[in-house]
Design a protein around this motif. Structure first.
Motif, PDB file in Angstrom:
ATOM      1  N   LYS A   1       0.842  -1.200   0.000  1.00 13.18           N
ATOM      2  CA  LYS A   1       0.000   0.000   0.000  1.00 13.18           C
ATOM      3  C   LYS A   1       0.880   1.255   0.000  1.00 13.18           C
ATOM      4  O   LYS A   1       0.538   2.268  -0.612  1.00 13.18           O
ATOM      5  N   TYR A   2       2.028   1.188   0.698  1.00 12.29           N
ATOM      6  CA  TYR A   2       2.949   2.322   0.765  1.00 12.29           C
ATOM      7  C   TYR A   2       4.280   1.891   0.158  1.00 12.29           C
ATOM      8  O   TYR A   2       5.158   1.394   0.860  1.00 12.29           O
TER       9      TYR A   2
ATOM     10  N   GLN B   1       2.152  -4.825   7.191  1.00 15.36           N
ATOM     11  CA  GLN B   1       1.126  -3.770   7.262  1.00 15.36           C
ATOM     12  C   GLN B   1       1.114  -2.915   5.983  1.00 15.36           C
ATOM     13  O   GLN B   1       0.514  -1.836   5.957  1.00 15.36           O
TER      14      GLN B   1
ATOM     15  N   THR C   1       5.592   9.318  -2.286  1.00 14.21           N
ATOM     16  CA  THR C   1       4.958   9.239  -0.964  1.00 14.21           C
ATOM     17  C   THR C   1       4.376  10.607  -0.614  1.00 14.21           C
ATOM     18  O   THR C   1       5.103  11.501  -0.194  1.00 14.21           O
TER      19      THR C   1
ATOM     20  N   GLU D   1       0.624  13.430   3.036  1.00 14.90           N
ATOM     21  CA  GLU D   1      -0.624  13.061   3.720  1.00 14.90           C
ATOM     22  C   GLU D   1      -0.595  11.631   4.258  1.00 14.90           C
ATOM     23  O   GLU D   1      -1.362  11.311   5.173  1.00 14.90           O
ATOM     24  N   VAL D   2       0.233  10.753   3.675  1.00 15.05           N
ATOM     25  CA  VAL D   2       0.210   9.358   4.156  1.00 15.05           C
ATOM     26  C   VAL D   2       1.229   9.132   5.279  1.00 15.05           C
ATOM     27  O   VAL D   2       1.226   8.079   5.915  1.00 15.05           O
TER      28      VAL D   2
ATOM     29  N   PRO E   1       1.380  10.345   8.347  1.00 11.01           N
ATOM     30  CA  PRO E   1       0.757  10.011   9.631  1.00 11.01           C
ATOM     31  C   PRO E   1       0.289   8.554   9.698  1.00 11.01           C
ATOM     32  O   PRO E   1       0.381   7.920  10.758  1.00 11.01           O
ATOM     33  N   GLU E   2      -0.183   8.019   8.567  1.00  9.90           N
ATOM     34  CA  GLU E   2      -0.614   6.605   8.577  1.00  9.90           C
ATOM     35  C   GLU E   2       0.588   5.678   8.783  1.00  9.90           C
ATOM     36  O   GLU E   2       0.517   4.708   9.551  1.00  9.90           O
ATOM     37  N   ILE E   3       1.706   5.973   8.092  1.00  9.25           N
ATOM     38  CA  ILE E   3       2.897   5.130   8.245  1.00  9.25           C
ATOM     39  C   ILE E   3       3.429   5.243   9.682  1.00  9.25           C
ATOM     40  O   ILE E   3       3.794   4.242  10.311  1.00  9.25           O
TER      41      ILE E   3
ATOM     42  N   ARG F   1       1.750   5.904  12.353  1.00  9.02           N
ATOM     43  CA  ARG F   1       0.838   5.171  13.259  1.00  9.02           C
ATOM     44  C   ARG F   1       1.177   3.678  13.246  1.00  9.02           C
ATOM     45  O   ARG F   1       1.208   3.027  14.287  1.00  9.02           O
ATOM     46  N   ILE F   2       1.476   3.153  12.057  1.00 12.23           N
ATOM     47  CA  ILE F   2       1.835   1.729  11.952  1.00 12.23           C
ATOM     48  C   ILE F   2       3.160   1.472  12.691  1.00 12.23           C
ATOM     49  O   ILE F   2       3.297   0.483  13.429  1.00 12.23           O
TER      50      ILE F   2
ATOM     51  N   SER G   1       2.690   1.241  16.315  1.00  8.25           N
ATOM     52  CA  SER G   1       1.980   0.053  16.791  1.00  8.25           C
ATOM     53  C   SER G   1       2.900  -1.175  16.833  1.00  8.25           C
ATOM     54  O   SER G   1       2.448  -2.264  17.195  1.00  8.25           O
TER      55      SER G   1
END
Ligand SMILES: *Cc1c(COP(=O)(O)O)cnc(C)c1O
Length: 373
Positions: free
Chosen positions: A2-3, A312, A357, A360-361, A363-365, A367-368, A371
């Motif tokens: 996805k990334y 992920q 990249t 905007e993405v 923050p999603e990376i 967050r992963i 985790s």
């Protein structure tokens, strides 16, 4: 994924029309070696590096090789001389030194920046050291007044490996803030497709304000000839392809935006990654000191982190998993123990930060990453 780590076709899509038009101009020109696009690329590089001369060449490794061979022809270095170079670099830096018949002196990095510091450089210097190849690894300028003072005191010939750092700046001893490419006697740039400004193939450039070096580099890259059918040196063919120059002139006009976006992505990562198991690289005192060719975190459990991120959907890479002194070609290269270099190689992980990249993405990376347990 996805990334993706870096999707080059996606990165070049926003330039597609301009690239196609530039290629069409070269095709129609009938001029397929040298010519106006190469001249324009050289003018662009003089402006970006604030130097008097620039020579377009075939790639970054050839840029480094030509600088060192020109320095030997010019009497600044002699075969067998010892050249300090970071142990923690891409192998091409070291290849250029041994190719020219010089001896690499591998210098340990400061673990925080991954670059040499004045302290690690001073600790490695020997009475036989005649040159320094500083490498602005990951786009962070490996230069400051203390390193410059040491190089000056020792009368070293200074080459910059600026392959990863086009557009970055550094503080100098008495010239204020200067762009990389103007810090030493000559500098090598690479436009390998994955670099901050990538060609659609191989390409590179040398920048220098030393006329004698510039003339020798230009001649060496063109069969050693200073004019047609007159060969003063045993040279090579390391010329820049005009179609690549035309592609690069399109993208170089966008350099500030490219680097500003990388700085934005890096700042977001640094603000948002809060996992205590993951060490982020320090933001430089002045944002201009780094153009973030890579955003490299450290983690004691690196391989498990990389596998987790992949599971992920986050692609990562390692720059570099095997340092030059551990490569089979350098099995017999003499060197001191290099614990800092080896510790870095075992713990570093590069996160997506390139043109494909969107900020905007991030923050999603992040967050992963947060985790990861
Ligand atoms: C890419 C790179 C080179 C070599 O450049 P090429 O154009 O691939 O030959 C040299 N040094 C460093 C630090 C690099 O990242």
């Amino acid at each position: 994924m996805k990334y993706p780590f870096l999707d080059l076709a996606d990165a070049n899509r926003s330039y597609q029309e301009a690239l196609q038009q530039a290629a069409a101009e070269v095709i129609a020109s009938g001029r397929y070696v040298g010519g106006p696009h190469v001249d324009a690329l050289e003018q662009n590089m003089c402006r970006i590096a604030a130097t008097d001369y620039a020579v377009g060449v075939s790639n970054g490794l050839d840029a480094l090789r030509l600088i060192l061979r020109a320095a030997i022809l010019d009497g600044r270095l002699a075969e067998g001389d010892e050249i300090a170079v970071p142990a923690n670099t891409y192998v091409a830096s070291v290849l250029a030194i041994t190719d020219a018949g010089l001896r690499p002196l591998l210098v340990e990095p400061d673990p925080a920046t991954s670059n040499i510091s004045a302290a690690t450089f001073a600790a490695a210097l020997t009475p036989a050291t005649r040159g320094l190849m500083t490498v602005h690894l990951y786009g962070r300028s490996a230069w400051d007044p203390a390193i410059e003072r040491l190089a000056l005191e020792r009368g070293l010939f200074v080459v910059e490996d600026a392959a990863q750092a086009i557009g970055a700046e550094a503080m100098t001893l008495d010239r204020g803030r200067c762009p990389v490419g103007s810090l030493g006697h000559a500098a090598a740039f690479s436009f390998y497709p994955t670099k901050n400004v990538g060609a659609l193939g191989d390409a590179g450039a040398v920048t220098t304000s030393d006329r004698s070096l510039a003339e020798k580099i230009r001649a060496l890259a063109n069969y050693g000839s200073d004019r047609r059918y007159h060969n003063v040196y045993e040279g090579f063919n390391c010329r820049l392809d005009p179609i690549q120059a035309a592609m690069l002139n399109v993208k170089l006009a966008d350099l500030d935006r490219i680097n500003d976006l990388r700085r934005r992505r890096a700042k977001l990562y640094s603000e948002l990654i809060s996992n205590p198991r993951v060490v982020t690289p320090p933001l430089p005192a002045d944002p201009k000191e780094c153009v973030w060719h890579q955003y490299v975190v450290r983690c004691a459990d690196r391989d498990r982190l990389a596998a987790y991120l992949a599971s992920q959907g986050v692609a990562t890479d390692i720059h570099y998993a095997v340092p030059p002194h551990r490569q089979p070609c350098y099995a017999s290269l003499p060197h001191e123990p290099l614990p800092a270099t080896e510790a870095l190689a075992a713990s570093i992980l590069s996160l997506p930060i390139g043109d494909s990249t969107p900020p905007e993405v991030i923050p999603e990376i992040a967050r992963i990453i947060n985790s990861f347990e």
